[in-house]
Design a protein around this motif. Structure first.
Motif, PDB file in Angstrom:
ATOM      1  N   LYS A 172     -14.954  10.384  -2.170  1.00  0.00           N
ATOM      2  CA  LYS A 172     -13.850  10.382  -2.139  1.00  0.00           C
ATOM      3  C   LYS A 172     -13.153  10.477  -0.640  1.00  0.00           C
ATOM      4  O   LYS A 172     -12.422   9.628  -0.342  1.00  0.00           O
ATOM      5  N   LYS A 182       1.166  13.692  -4.269  1.00  0.00           N
ATOM      6  CA  LYS A 182       1.265  14.162  -5.488  1.00  0.00           C
ATOM      7  C   LYS A 182       1.696  15.531  -5.820  1.00  0.00           C
ATOM      8  O   LYS A 182       1.950  16.138  -4.867  1.00  0.00           O
ATOM      9  N   SER A 205     -10.969   7.132   1.022  1.00  0.00           N
ATOM     10  CA  SER A 205      -9.526   7.169   1.635  1.00  0.00           C
ATOM     11  C   SER A 205      -9.665   7.432   3.166  1.00  0.00           C
ATOM     12  O   SER A 205      -8.538   7.748   3.657  1.00  0.00           O
ATOM     13  N   ASN A 214       0.801  -1.337   0.078  1.00  0.00           N
ATOM     14  CA  ASN A 214       0.047  -0.031   0.035  1.00  0.00           C
ATOM     15  C   ASN A 214       0.950   1.072   0.037  1.00  0.00           C
ATOM     16  O   ASN A 214       1.971   1.459   0.952  1.00  0.00           O
ATOM     17  N   HIS A 215       0.910   2.056  -1.093  1.00  0.00           N
ATOM     18  CA  HIS A 215       1.930   3.140  -1.234  1.00  0.00           C
ATOM     19  C   HIS A 215       1.120   4.239  -1.865  1.00  0.00           C
ATOM     20  O   HIS A 215       0.468   4.130  -2.802  1.00  0.00           O
ATOM     21  N   TYR A 216       0.988   5.453  -1.425  1.00  0.00           N
ATOM     22  CA  TYR A 216       0.206   6.397  -1.431  1.00  0.00           C
ATOM     23  C   TYR A 216       1.075   7.823  -1.607  1.00  0.00           C
ATOM     24  O   TYR A 216       1.376   8.605  -0.543  1.00  0.00           O
ATOM     25  N   TYR A 236      -1.005   6.827   6.038  1.00  0.00           N
ATOM     26  CA  TYR A 236      -0.161   6.633   5.038  1.00  0.00           C
ATOM     27  C   TYR A 236       0.527   7.845   4.545  1.00  0.00           C
ATOM     28  O   TYR A 236       1.561   8.153   3.766  1.00  0.00           O
ATOM     29  N   GLY A 293       4.466   9.563   2.421  1.00  0.00           N
ATOM     30  CA  GLY A 293       4.394  10.410   1.373  1.00  0.00           C
ATOM     31  C   GLY A 293       5.208  11.617   1.683  1.00  0.00           C
ATOM     32  O   GLY A 293       6.008  12.109   0.734  1.00  0.00           O
ATOM     33  N   ARG A 337      -6.592   6.085   4.950  1.00  0.00           N
ATOM     34  CA  ARG A 337      -5.245   6.206   4.288  1.00  0.00           C
ATOM     35  C   ARG A 337      -4.595   7.347   5.003  1.00  0.00           C
ATOM     36  O   ARG A 337      -3.410   7.614   4.633  1.00  0.00           O
ATOM     37  N   SER A 338      -5.036   8.318   5.709  1.00  0.00           N
ATOM     38  CA  SER A 338      -4.459   9.344   6.344  1.00  0.00           C
ATOM     39  C   SER A 338      -3.127   9.011   7.153  1.00  0.00           C
ATOM     40  O   SER A 338      -2.211   9.625   6.942  1.00  0.00           O
TER      41      SER A 338
END
Length: 536
Positions: free
Chosen positions: A375, A17, A379, A12-14, A385, A389, A382-383
């Protein structure tokens, strides 16, 4: 496979951006990442175990490394640098309450310190081996991850305490039920850990916090086995559930958890709206909560968090269109995002959504529907992760949280954010933003995130965090807030617990710990600092 030096599974990689990275760089300046240690080099540092042999205890270096730290920022820096400092001497993975009883009795007989371990998601230092001349055994509940019983008539489910969130819901969903406890750590945290730390889930407005769900269970203590029976209500003295809730492994090892479950809802949607400014948004969500509109969740992001989330999303053109649309509707630079959930049977859910929309329009807010809500739903776990990032680009992120009465919410947010911004040192900037995540008639939780640049060494980065953590914690208690609304006390928050409990209250907690664990073999230093040791 689970990462050995960070959050979640390695597949799991986020990544951050480009637009999100540019936003952070504009706020804080460019940063340089610190070098990460290699696992093989860290495994080579694990010292020989001090434990006597036991067939149920694994003393291999890698498993000891994987159970040496949680997920606090000091834990993160220790894992990424490879400087763990201490490791458990062994890890046991019992399969039943009887196995836990046998291991606990053996450890007490041998003079071994025991640390109960659930999902390893602690962000407050709950599971770290203490500095000790005595051997340390980590007692992992990972082997106790099954639904043991489901009483559909009473709607009571019994689980092994090591059952992680996804397995709780999967096993219940297959039978048409759900628990509905969704903390941000849901992917990895366990039902026993939720009880031990008094956890709160994202949809607590509908399903309640863990204390409303916890119906009873089994706890193996140094003094013996404590069985907490299930009863719908009782006036027979103090509630023993309340002694175990938030006990953080100091009084016993929770092995079985009985929880109140509900049938699966017919429908669920997550909606997003915007308020023109913070005070309008705060008053809106306060009145919606006090009117007892039966939403499943309701949260309010301040203007900086709203701006940050939209920038980190990465959809620049769509976000630009949204900004222009909201600006025309009266929600400009100070706009604050409101996210809420509508859950239940279809007809009542339609009525609830209608009530929410009406109040939002009357307050001058703007509904934007379910697109952003979907959305958020995609997610929602996911926070954690985000730390990965940001780290890849030389930035550090951490959080703190509290809860206060409504009349102190705004001043508390301002005080806490200012304390962090003012204590970065060396001319550094800190990017700080906040949301209200769990709302009550009396008040609200406050959840603050802050980002800063890595220093040129791990030692300096940790030192900067310690200054920021102390400043934030002091601001919390100065604002009349609890030192933790949902993360627990652990070792990191223990110095501030007495502000909430007072001298007499702390004495009660000391007595409880001494009663259940007179030799202080269970998780010493967690929850209560330097509690007196009683040797029999």
């Amino acid at each position: 496979m689970r990462r050995w030096n960070g959050w979640g599974n390695s597949n799991n990689h986020y990544p951050l951006k480009p637009s999100g990275l540019a936003f952070v760089q504009q706020r804080l300046g460019r940063a340089e990442p610190l070098p990460d240690a290699e696992m093989t080099a860290v495994v080579a540092k694990v010292p020989a175990s001090r434990l006597p042999e036991h067939p149920g205890v694994d003393t291999h270096p890698e498993i000891r490394l994987r159970h040496a730290r949680g997920q606090s920022l000091p834990d993160w820096l220790a894992m990424r640098s490879g400087e763990f400092e201490r490791f458990p001497d062994g890890v046991a993975t019992p399969a039943s309450s009887e196995d836990v009883r046998e291991l606990l009795d053996w450890a007490l007989e041998q003079g071994i310190t025991v640390i109960p371990y659930g999902g390893g998601t602690s962000v407050a230092g709950h599971i770290n081996p203490p500095e000790s001349d005595e051997p340390v055994l980590t007692l992992s509940l990972a082997g106790m991850d099954q639904l043991i019983d489901l009483d559909t008539e009473s709607q009571i489910a019994t689980f092994g305490a090591g059952t992680p969130g996804p397995m709780v819901e999967q096993q219940l969903n297959e039978r048409g039920y759900m628990l509905g406890h969704f903390p941000q750590s849901w992917e990895l945290s366990t039902i026993g850990g939720w009880v031990a730390s008094r956890s709160s889930g994202q949809q607590s407005m509908r399903y309640g916090r863990i204390e409303q769900m916890f119906a009873g269970g089994r706890v193996e203590t140094p003094k013996g086995t404590l069985i907490i029976p299930t009863m719908p209500a009782s006036s027979a003295g103090p509630d023993l559930r309340e002694i175990i809730l938030g006990s953080e492994g100091r009084m016993g090892v929770i092995t079985e958890v009985k929880v109140r479950v509900t049938p699966l809802p017919e429908t669920e949607s997550f909606q997003v709206a915007f308020a023109p400014d913070w005070e309008t948004g705060k008053e809106l969500v306060r009145k919606m909560t006090q009117a007892k509109i039966p939403l499943s969740m309701l949260r309010l992001s301040n203007a900086e968090e709203t701006r940050t989330h939209l920038m980190l999303a990465g959809h620049e053109k769509l976000v630009g269109i949204l900004h222009r649309y909201l600006g025309v509707r009266g929600c400009g630079e100070s706009k604050c995002m409101i996210t809420f959930g509508v859950t239940g049977d279809k007809s009542p859910a339609r009525h609830v959504l209608s009530q929410a929309r009406k109040r939002i329009r009357q307050a001058g807010g703007v509904m934007v529907g379910t697109l952003l809500g979907k959305k958020w739903e995609e997610s929602r776990f996911r926070s954690p992760y985000l730390r990965h990032g940001l780290w890849e680009h030389g930035y550090v992120v951490d959080t703190f949280e509290t809860a206060v009465d409504w009349n102190r919410v705004t001043s508390a947010v301002e005080t806490m954010e200012k304390a962090v911004r003012d204590n970065a040192g060396d001319g550094e900037q800190v990017h700080v933003f906040t949301h209200l995540s769990h709302l009550y008639s009396q008040g609200s939780s406050i959840y603050t995130t802050y980002v800063f640049r890595c220093s040129d060494s791990y030692e300096k980065t940790l030192a900067r965090w310690r200054v920021l953590k102390e400043a934030a914690s002091n601001a919390i208690v100065a604002s009349g807030g609890t030192i933790s609304h949902q993360h627990g006390v652990g070792r990191d928050h223990a110095p501030w617990l007495h502000y909430e409990k007072g001298e007499l209250g702390m004495a009660v907690l000391d007595r409880l710990v001494n009663h259940f664990d007179p030799q202080h073999r269970l998780n010493p230093g967690c929850l209560i600092e330097n509690a007196p040791r009683t040797i029999r």
